[in-house]
Design a protein around this motif. Sequence first.
Motif, short mmCIF file in Angstrom:
data_model
loop_
_atom_site.label_atom_id
_atom_site.label_comp_id
_atom_site.label_asym_id
_atom_site.label_seq_id
_atom_site.Cartn_x
_atom_site.Cartn_y
_atom_site.Cartn_z
N GLY A 33 0.81 -1.20 0.00
CA GLY A 33 0.00 0.00 0.00
C GLY A 33 0.84 1.25 0.00
N GLU A 34 0.41 2.24 0.76
CA GLU A 34 1.05 3.55 0.75
C GLU A 34 2.50 3.47 1.21
N SER A 199 -2.82 -2.93 -3.26
CA SER A 199 -4.00 -2.08 -3.41
C SER A 199 -3.78 -0.99 -4.45
N LYS A 202 -4.65 2.63 -3.01
CA LYS A 202 -3.69 3.16 -2.04
C LYS A 202 -2.36 3.48 -2.70
#
Length: 471
Positions: A33-34, A199, A202
């Motif tokens: 993700g991030e 994701s 994200k």
Amino acid sequence: MSINGEWVGEELDLLKVSNPANGQIVGSVPNGGEKEANLAVEAAHRAFQTWSKTTAYERANHLKRLHQLMLENQEELAQIMTLEMGKPINESRGEVNYAASFIEWFAEEGKRIYGETIPSHTSGKRLQVWKKPIGVVAAITPWNFPAAMLTRKIGPALAAGCTVIMKPSGESPLTAVKLMELCEEAGFPKGVVNLITGSSSKIAKAIMDDARVRKITFTGSTEVGKILIRQSANQVKRLSLELGGHAPMIVLDDANVDVAVKGVMASKFRNAGQTCICANRIYVQASIYDTFVAKFAEAVEELKVGNGVDESVDIGPLINQAGLDKVNHHVQDAITKGATILTGGKSITSDGGVFFAPTVIKDVDQSMVVMQEETFGPVAPVQKIASEEEAVKLANDTPYGLAAYVFTENVARGTRVIEQLNFGIVGWNDGAPSAAQVPFGGMKESGIGREGGHEGIDAFVESQYVSIGLE
């Protein structure tokens, strides 16, 4: 995932990858993700400081080595591709060759990023234009061409002196993992090529919010492309977008019908119709309509459906249940409104797979959803037209403008028709126009920019004008 030359993500949850031909799990990747996106941006930004200063010949040597490795590993790459997204194995082998051709092309094209010396308006100045790599590039790719869509993006980026972050689709990320391994084997320095999975929302947000990422190159739906355009506005990020299509195929009454049938077979049924440039709307002039549909249906009936690992299979599965549901909806809508199924027209239940029979529908009209929306499946609707003028009007009646096809033996007529078509790619008596050395991209809502050819590398460099005073 590979970030800054290290394979990471063991501690993360996994995204499982299944074979749409039978539903079996064939692999998994970390659900990043991030945080992982930020680490990849940092690595790529740091590596850019040195990679951008290497010579075009140094960069070409790495790319040539990658090209060689892709060919040496063609069978493994093809098998991975077929297992994770269902493409027939012979098509997968062809895609590996096609994907490798972009790496080879841009290895050489990077040596031809020319600046300019411009005649000055005064004797005391020298006017020049320098070309500089744009910076960190994020390449976001779809599931349907998991090798070629990546190499068409990272090839020119790396050749221009940019560093890259690869973000493949969660439906088919395993091919990208193998390509990342080959990039390492090709000797690219740490951080020059990075791979993140997980994701999409994200990861995309982190990339779009980070000013160090100067370029986004994306292939996917028009809807997502519009979101990226809006998100890019905050930092005026550079964008290359290859978006949706709804390709018309026009068969005029002076066409060679056998050539036209061969062309539509090559275009419509590659990857089970799951390509952005495949023929979605077939317009055939009245005097040859019956002959065309009869020969076309006969050819389609010969196609074999099944698991892509079988060497004899022509049509593999659709990518997932949602894709199958969409195809079923398009076909049922056409039947309800008066169209006739000549062959196919139904889903096929086989070992838990997601299959739809290759289908030819005649007597369709513009009221049917199949003529208004991209089907992304092995369904070929054929509409009767009276004239070339009607064909042009119907072909252009769409917000999309990626690819179109025209079949006519008359050079004057073909030229006249094509000049009126608002599409970035046109196949004239040719159902398979793609190649590494030509510009690929669309008009209207089908995208921004071109990939491939000498135009393909322009998107990864900035022009810097330098005025040199000598007095």
